[in-house]
Design a protein around this motif. Structure first.
Motif, PDB file in Angstrom:
ATOM      1  N   HIS A 222       0.839  -1.205   0.000  1.00  0.00           N
ATOM      2  CA  HIS A 222       0.000   0.000   0.000  1.00  0.00           C
ATOM      3  C   HIS A 222       0.867   1.246   0.000  1.00  0.00           C
ATOM      4  O   HIS A 222       2.084   1.159   0.149  1.00  0.00           O
TER       5      HIS A 222
ATOM      6  N   HIS B 158       1.512   3.931   1.911  1.00  0.00           N
ATOM      7  CA  HIS B 158       2.053   4.719   3.022  1.00  0.00           C
ATOM      8  C   HIS B 158       3.578   4.780   2.960  1.00  0.00           C
ATOM      9  O   HIS B 158       4.227   3.847   2.504  1.00  0.00           O
TER      10      HIS B 158
ATOM     11  N   ASP C 204       5.823   4.413   5.174  1.00  0.00           N
ATOM     12  CA  ASP C 204       6.601   3.363   5.841  1.00  0.00           C
ATOM     13  C   ASP C 204       6.582   2.057   5.035  1.00  0.00           C
ATOM     14  O   ASP C 204       7.106   1.033   5.474  1.00  0.00           O
ATOM     15  N   HIS C 205       5.976   2.119   3.822  1.00  0.00           N
ATOM     16  CA  HIS C 205       6.028   0.971   2.906  1.00  0.00           C
ATOM     17  C   HIS C 205       6.575   1.324   1.521  1.00  0.00           C
ATOM     18  O   HIS C 205       7.032   0.450   0.805  1.00  0.00           O
TER      19      HIS C 205
ATOM     20  N   HIS D  58      -7.598  -0.577   5.360  1.00  0.00           N
ATOM     21  CA  HIS D  58      -6.540   0.201   5.985  1.00  0.00           C
ATOM     22  C   HIS D  58      -6.931   1.637   5.707  1.00  0.00           C
ATOM     23  O   HIS D  58      -7.870   1.873   4.952  1.00  0.00           O
TER      24      HIS D  58
ATOM     25  N   ASP E 187      -0.393  -3.456   5.994  1.00  0.00           N
ATOM     26  CA  ASP E 187      -1.088  -3.078   7.225  1.00  0.00           C
ATOM     27  C   ASP E 187      -2.576  -3.319   7.020  1.00  0.00           C
ATOM     28  O   ASP E 187      -3.078  -3.087   5.937  1.00  0.00           O
TER      29      ASP E 187
HETATM   30 ZN   LIG Z   1       0.031   1.708   6.430  1.00  0.00          ZN
END
Ligand SMILES: [Zn+2]
Length: 554
Positions: free
Chosen positions: A68, A70, A72-73, A137, A159
């Motif tokens: 996804h 975000h 942090d990905h 999410h 997530d």
């Molecule tokens: Zn996330």
């Protein structure tokens, strides 16, 4: 042969998520996120995973799958891709758009191919056969992965949360999860962020009703701050604005970008044409017909909301009757700056609302009961908690045990360890590959290491103290009084006595340690001065500044 599951990040911290699967000559990479520094890392902008192992094995990489959009990905993609040979990326449409935007910012667009996948696609990359399933999410197009390997079926879920009434009307694909369970799951890897929170996470719908009410009841303008990637929240705000007959002004570059991306790809729906307007148009409307949607929900220093709160925004000034709302749960460590932004807004006369409690409960990550349901649906033989601090992983491991995964089949790993799966069984191994933090500071990637960081910590705590010694190389004696420069340690003007004593001490050290000037060892003199002056200053002040002795030979 065995399947190696190697976490490069995301199992001892929240952030920098990256997992490597390796079977024979094939490597599959899942996600490439950045992490954010804590207070022990002064000056660091981001943390990215250590990809040395992938750099050494880049020929084996068959592709990178991104779950996804975000940061942090996806955040580390621009830093990492060139080093690992720009492998192809496979991801859902919206995530792909966010990745393109990010690559564009780094002038890297076009180097690796971004393949758009559909949630019902089946992808074969080397020894891996990959299927996708939709998860909820707080960003659309979040998917989990079911990966068939010669060592068995892996389910990778992060997530996620379960939401039966999500903003985009697309709940988790429970049917697929049950199907995987029926096929037999060898290993489930699942999101541990909220493994310590009992119950179920709240549906986004609850939050939508609150936002509706807020916009209806506010008498003046509403300034609404959220994350640029919380697309569901943005949709709720647009819907609420429409219901309360308000127009929306958007400020903050990242938010303007992501709204643009999502409108053009239909991930955001405008309830009415012409709803989004510019600030100069808004100024001609009555206050109760205006919402200002802004970045800055984390109190970021240069975000639009922070600038508004310091009266530094070009077009937006707070006035009495405004309501300022922050709607995004705080990233740990940001509470202080959020709070000071809110205080500044209140000082300017705004009514301030922090939706923290509500937000935490509508977190994008599953609570305990949902985590258990995930295990119950997929019925994995083995379980590995991921995505969280170590204590969260342990809490998640306990939940899996409670719903029937045997203790001996649960693997809580540390960075640097890997899991090996074969038809014969599963085991944890020391991976012997470089892991740990790679720091990004300005344009430098990886050049700030532990040593630089330790120096920064020392300086930020007790300042620095420079001792300049001019030494006659024939006599080995100081030719003049040592010079002292101090920053962040003491105020020189008020400390003449201490400085006089320090100079005396320096002279003593030089003259006793430098008896044979012909064999003078300046490194030794410097280290003696550092130790002894350090000790002396500590006795007098109980502070430990960084001491920098400098020798000038004349
Ligand atoms: Zn996330």
């Amino acid at each position: 042969m065995t399947l190696k599951v190697i976490p490069l990040g995301g199992i001892e911290e929240v952030g920098e998520n990256m997992t490597v699967l390796e079977y024979g000559d094939d490597i599959l990479v899942i996600d490439a996120g950045i992490g954010f520094p804590d207070e022990t890392m002064p000056g660091i902008d981001y943390i990215i995973p250590n990809t040395k192992y992938l750099e050494d094995n880049k020929k084996k990489i068959r592709g990178m799958i991104i779950t996804h959009g975000h940061l942090d990905h996806i955040g580390a993609i621009p830093y990492i891709m060139p080093k690992i040979g720009d492998p192809p990326i496979y991801t859902m449409k919206l995530t792909g758009e966010f990745i393109k935007k990010r690559l564009e910012e780094f002038h890297l667009l076009g180097r690796s191919t971004i393949h758009e996948v559909n949630k019902d696609d089946v992808l074969t990359l080397g020894n891996f056969r990959i299927r996708f399933f939709r998860l909820n999410h707080n960003i659309p197009d979040s998917v989990g992965l079911a990966i068939n390997t010669p060592a068995g079926l892996l389910v990778y879920a992060t997530d996620w949360k379960f939401d039966h009434t999500p903003v985009d009307g697309k709940p988790t694909e429970f049917g697929k999860l049950a199907q995987f369970g029926a096929e037999g799951v060898a290993l489930l890897m699942s999101d541990s962020t909220n493994a310590e929170k009992p119950g179920y996470s709240m549906s986004e719908k609850t939050l939508g009703e609150t936002i509706d009410r807020l916009l209806l009841e506010a008498k003046g303008r509403v300034i609404f701050a959220t994350f640029s990637t919380l697309i569901g929240r943005v949709q709720q705000l647009l819907d609420a604005a429409h219901k309360s007959n308000r127009k929306v002004v958007i400020t903050g570059r990242s938010l303007v970008n992501s709204v643009e991306i999502c409108l053009s790809t239909n991930y955001l729906q405008l309830p009415a044409k012409g709803m989004i307007i510019k600030m100069d148009q808004a100024k001609r409307l009555p206050d109760n017909q205006v919402v200002i949607l802004t970045t800055g929900s984390q109190g970021e220093e240069f975000s639009a909301l922070a600038r508004i709160s310091r009266s530094e925004h070009k077009t937006i000034q707070i006035k009495k009757g405004d309501t300022a709302v922050v709607s995004a749960s705080p990233i740990p460590g940001n509470e202080r700056s959020i709070s000071s932004t809110l205080s500044n807004l209140a000082r300017l006369g705004a009514k301030v609302l922090y939706m923290k409690i509500l937000d935490i409960h509508t977190s994008g990550h599953a609570y305990q009961e949902d985590l258990k349901l995930m295990v119950a649906l997929t019925r994995p033989k083995n379980f590995m908690p991921i995505h969280g601090e170590y204590h969260m992983l342990v809490a998640h491991a306990n939940l899996a045990r409670d719903v029937g995964v045997p203790e001996s089949n649960i693997f809580t790993l540390n960075n640097g360890q890997m899991l090996e799966l074969s038809s014969a069984g599963v085991g944890v191994k020391e991976a012997r590959i470089p892991t740990g933090y790679v720091f990004v500071d300005g344009l430098g990637v990886g050049d700030v290491g532990e040593v630089v960081l330790r120096d920064r910590q020392v300086m930020s705590q007790d300042g620095m103290f420079v001792v300049i010694m001019t030494i006659d190389k024939k006599t080995g004696k100081l030719t003049q009084q040592p010079d002292i420069i101090s920053r962040g340690f003491i105020y020189m003007k008020g400390s003449e006595d201490l400085l006089k004593e320090v100079k005396h001490e320096v002279r003593k050290v030089v003259e006793t340690k430098n008896k044979k000037p012909s064999e003078a060892n300046w490194a030794y003199i410097r280290s003696e001065v550092r130790d002894q002056i350090g000790e002396f200053l500590y006795q007098r002040t109980e502070r430990r500044p960084m001491i920098l002795p400098v020798v000038i030979e004349v």
